[in-house]
Motif scaffolding. Sequence first.
Motif, PDB file in Angstrom:
ATOM      1  N   ARG A  95       2.866  23.606   1.377  1.00  0.00           N
ATOM      2  CA  ARG A  95       3.408  22.301   1.022  1.00  0.00           C
ATOM      3  C   ARG A  95       4.923  22.238   1.186  1.00  0.00           C
ATOM      4  N   GLY A  96       5.595  23.378   1.043  1.00  0.00           N
ATOM      5  CA  GLY A  96       7.049  23.393   1.192  1.00  0.00           C
ATOM      6  C   GLY A  96       7.793  22.788   0.025  1.00  0.00           C
ATOM      7  N   LYS A  97       7.145  22.704  -1.137  1.00  0.00           N
ATOM      8  CA  LYS A  97       7.802  22.150  -2.310  1.00  0.00           C
ATOM      9  C   LYS A  97       8.688  23.204  -2.971  1.00  0.00           C
ATOM     10  N   ALA A  98       9.679  22.744  -3.703  1.00  0.00           N
ATOM     11  CA  ALA A  98      10.566  23.655  -4.413  1.00  0.00           C
ATOM     12  C   ALA A  98       9.800  24.340  -5.532  1.00  0.00           C
ATOM     13  N   GLY A  99       9.867  25.662  -5.557  1.00  0.00           N
ATOM     14  CA  GLY A  99       9.174  26.419  -6.590  1.00  0.00           C
ATOM     15  C   GLY A  99       7.753  26.773  -6.216  1.00  0.00           C
ATOM     16  N   LYS A 100       7.078  25.940  -5.403  1.00  0.00           N
ATOM     17  CA  LYS A 100       5.704  26.195  -4.981  1.00  0.00           C
ATOM     18  C   LYS A 100       5.569  25.912  -3.491  1.00  0.00           C
ATOM     19  N   PRO A 101       6.064  26.797  -2.661  1.00  0.00           N
ATOM     20  CA  PRO A 101       5.945  26.535  -1.212  1.00  0.00           C
ATOM     21  C   PRO A 101       4.502  26.580  -0.728  1.00  0.00           C
ATOM     22  N   VAL A 102       3.658  27.380  -1.393  1.00  0.00           N
ATOM     23  CA  VAL A 102       2.253  27.503  -1.008  1.00  0.00           C
ATOM     24  C   VAL A 102       1.394  27.313  -2.254  1.00  0.00           C
ATOM     25  N   GLU A 103       0.376  26.465  -2.156  1.00  0.00           N
ATOM     26  CA  GLU A 103      -0.580  26.260  -3.231  1.00  0.00           C
ATOM     27  C   GLU A 103      -1.971  26.601  -2.724  1.00  0.00           C
ATOM     28  N   PHE A 104      -2.856  26.930  -3.635  1.00  0.00           N
ATOM     29  CA  PHE A 104      -4.197  27.391  -3.267  1.00  0.00           C
ATOM     30  C   PHE A 104      -5.227  26.476  -3.923  1.00  0.00           C
ATOM     31  N   GLY A 105      -5.827  25.634  -3.108  1.00  0.00           N
ATOM     32  CA  GLY A 105      -6.805  24.683  -3.622  1.00  0.00           C
ATOM     33  C   GLY A 105      -7.185  23.692  -2.543  1.00  0.00           C
ATOM     34  N   ALA A 106      -7.586  22.512  -2.965  1.00  0.00           N
ATOM     35  CA  ALA A 106      -8.006  21.452  -2.044  1.00  0.00           C
ATOM     36  C   ALA A 106      -6.841  20.516  -1.776  1.00  0.00           C
ATOM     37  N   LYS A 107      -6.657  20.136  -0.527  1.00  0.00           N
ATOM     38  CA  LYS A 107      -5.646  19.149  -0.169  1.00  0.00           C
ATOM     39  C   LYS A 107      -6.287  17.777  -0.176  1.00  0.00           C
ATOM     40  N   ILE A 108      -5.639  16.828  -0.828  1.00  0.00           N
ATOM     41  CA  ILE A 108      -6.204  15.495  -0.984  1.00  0.00           C
ATOM     42  C   ILE A 108      -5.208  14.466  -0.466  1.00  0.00           C
ATOM     43  N   SER A 109      -5.736  13.437   0.156  1.00  0.00           N
ATOM     44  CA  SER A 109      -4.955  12.313   0.644  1.00  0.00           C
ATOM     45  C   SER A 109      -5.391  11.077  -0.126  1.00  0.00           C
TER      46      SER A 109
ATOM     47  N   LEU B 233       0.849  -1.187   0.000  1.00  0.00           N
ATOM     48  CA  LEU B 233       0.000   0.000   0.000  1.00  0.00           C
ATOM     49  C   LEU B 233       0.888   1.241   0.000  1.00  0.00           C
ATOM     50  N   ILE B 234       0.581   2.178  -0.896  1.00  0.00           N
ATOM     51  CA  ILE B 234       1.328   3.427  -1.008  1.00  0.00           C
ATOM     52  C   ILE B 234       0.377   4.566  -0.678  1.00  0.00           C
ATOM     53  N   VAL B 235       0.799   5.454   0.208  1.00  0.00           N
ATOM     54  CA  VAL B 235      -0.045   6.575   0.632  1.00  0.00           C
ATOM     55  C   VAL B 235       0.755   7.866   0.504  1.00  0.00           C
ATOM     56  N   ASP B 236       0.044   8.933   0.188  1.00  0.00           N
ATOM     57  CA  ASP B 236       0.673  10.245   0.067  1.00  0.00           C
ATOM     58  C   ASP B 236      -0.429  11.288  -0.034  1.00  0.00           C
ATOM     59  N   ALA B 237      -0.044  12.558   0.017  1.00  0.00           N
ATOM     60  CA  ALA B 237      -0.988  13.672  -0.071  1.00  0.00           C
ATOM     61  C   ALA B 237      -0.439  14.699  -1.054  1.00  0.00           C
ATOM     62  N   THR B 238      -1.341  15.439  -1.651  1.00  0.00           N
ATOM     63  CA  THR B 238      -0.967  16.491  -2.590  1.00  0.00           C
ATOM     64  C   THR B 238      -2.049  17.558  -2.571  1.00  0.00           C
TER      65      THR B 238
ATOM     66  N   PHE C 121      -6.893   5.666  -5.169  1.00  0.00           N
ATOM     67  CA  PHE C 121      -8.171   5.943  -4.509  1.00  0.00           C
ATOM     68  C   PHE C 121      -8.064   7.260  -3.750  1.00  0.00           C
ATOM     69  N   LEU C 122      -9.149   8.021  -3.774  1.00  0.00           N
ATOM     70  CA  LEU C 122      -9.238   9.274  -3.037  1.00  0.00           C
ATOM     71  C   LEU C 122      -9.790   8.978  -1.645  1.00  0.00           C
ATOM     72  N   ASP C 123      -8.960   9.162  -0.629  1.00  0.00           N
ATOM     73  CA  ASP C 123      -9.345   8.832   0.745  1.00  0.00           C
ATOM     74  C   ASP C 123      -9.880  10.027   1.511  1.00  0.00           C
ATOM     75  N   ARG C 124      -9.343  11.198   1.273  1.00  0.00           N
ATOM     76  CA  ARG C 124      -9.776  12.382   2.019  1.00  0.00           C
ATOM     77  C   ARG C 124      -9.514  13.628   1.187  1.00  0.00           C
ATOM     78  N   MET C 125     -10.424  14.592   1.287  1.00  0.00           N
ATOM     79  CA  MET C 125     -10.274  15.858   0.575  1.00  0.00           C
ATOM     80  C   MET C 125     -10.810  16.966   1.472  1.00  0.00           C
ATOM     81  N   SER C 126     -10.033  18.030   1.608  1.00  0.00           N
ATOM     82  CA  SER C 126     -10.429  19.132   2.475  1.00  0.00           C
ATOM     83  C   SER C 126      -9.858  20.424   1.905  1.00  0.00           C
ATOM     84  N   TRP C 127     -10.623  21.498   2.088  1.00  0.00           N
ATOM     85  CA  TRP C 127     -10.144  22.811   1.668  1.00  0.00           C
ATOM     86  C   TRP C 127      -9.232  23.433   2.713  1.00  0.00           C
ATOM     87  N   ASP C 128      -9.210  22.895   3.912  1.00  0.00           N
ATOM     88  CA  ASP C 128      -8.314  23.355   4.967  1.00  0.00           C
ATOM     89  C   ASP C 128      -7.102  22.438   5.031  1.00  0.00           C
TER      90      ASP C 128
END
Length: 497
Positions: free
Chosen positions: A307-321, A159-164, A330-337
């Motif tokens: 997010r702390g990513k290179a080039g895009k430290p801050v993104e504006f949208g929905a965070k998904i797990s 099982l592989i898990v991550d968020a974006t 599979f989409l496990d969780r989605m939140s605007w916060d």
Amino acid sequence: MYKKAELAHPSPSDFELPSCGKLSLLNRWVKMAELIPWSEFEIEYAKNFPTERGAPAKSFRMALGALIIKEKLGISDRETVEQIRENPYLQYFIGQLTYSNELPFDPSLLVHFRQRISPNLINKVNERMVEKMREITPVKPEKKKDLDAKNESSNRGKLIVDATCAPADISYPTDLGLLNRARVHTEKIIDILYKQIKEPTTKKPRTYRNLARKDYLLIAKQRRPTRHKRRQAIKKQLQYIKRNLAHIEQLIDSGAALESLNKQQYKTLLVLTEVTRQQQWLFDNNKQSIEDRIVSLSQPHIRPIVRGKAGKPVEFGAKISASCFEGYVFLDRMSWDNFNESGDLKTQVEAYHKFTGYYPESVHADRIYRNRENRAWCKEKGIRLSGPPLGRPPANVSKSKKRQALEDERIRNAIEGKFGQGKRRFGLNRVMAKLDNTSSTVIAITFLVMNLATWWHRVFCVFLCLFGKRTPVFGLNIIYNYNWVESMPKQLIFNQA
């Protein structure tokens, strides 16, 4: 050589259709239509229409099928309807019985489809669809090594898990730009309310709109204005907005009614009032962040996701797990916060157990997931959590552990590839929907479409392997790379027999 055609401009009635006008059973849309469980969720979709009055609504297959076509082809709502009208395979995919040259529905209905089909319903369809895919194209379990064979465990799979973050379609927000747009909206509202005043003696409030725009452009056009200049510009815009809000209250006291504003204008008035309060607090306290910060007047539900990513430290949208196994995501969780994705690990593993009937052998996750609580819980379930142990790293690391760490990172990169596929190919990098519920539906549809693309890619590989067996020029390398080909049922041979 060029041979001139006998009929330079043939008429549409003379154009001959292949297969005597019948659809090909090998078409991708026909194959994908067989995978989606349309009828199983028809009753749940029908709950959106509790009354029997009015015209009959479009079917669930037409609604969901149209959304899948839009995200699969990456086109607009209007272009989606045109493509369905021109393509008989797309008409079959949405459930039409015969070919029709008329529009199946108005393009504006796609907005209602996105509002009626919730992300939870799409996730259920996605899970049921993946079950069918795994039955048709099963993946052979990997052979365990001799050392692992002694310790037999009921856990299977990886099982592989991550968020974006799924960024929304908004311009990059700045405090000065946000206040300038808020000021413009207050000026438009003042113009609308002033027209309702019947007394000719009432003088129109002065808004200084030309001077306010010059003050904004004076700083906005500078390449790198100093912090002091930005604060002074923000202070001026706040003063303009507060003056305009006071004028709006005076116009209401003079007889103007807010009913003259449409729904969008009234909502914007409420939003810009909150924006003014937040920006005034940030200015007075000399802060850079505030809880539930609004970054868009048209989409106030969007929040900054650090997010702390290179080039895009801050993104504006929905965070998904999300979670991924056997190539399906599979989409496990989605939140605007913003949220800490490490708290979703237990839920994702339990969802894997509920879906497959057993716990995974190993979980491959980022560093943020590898806290003490998750490690202890995985150890209790007999699950190996990838990554080095907590604490000071050892001085000497064996080659087997290095090889295992490298293999874990290679496996974990699969979900990064899925995020890249969703953002580059299926529009997850810029969600064009404007409402919070429709944006959630678009994100959920993207995961469903990615699984369809994965399955169709595997089907194509099976066809290539079968063709390679009949054509020795391809060799045997292609065949051996796909272990699951031998366990394929005979129904997938595309009616070759």
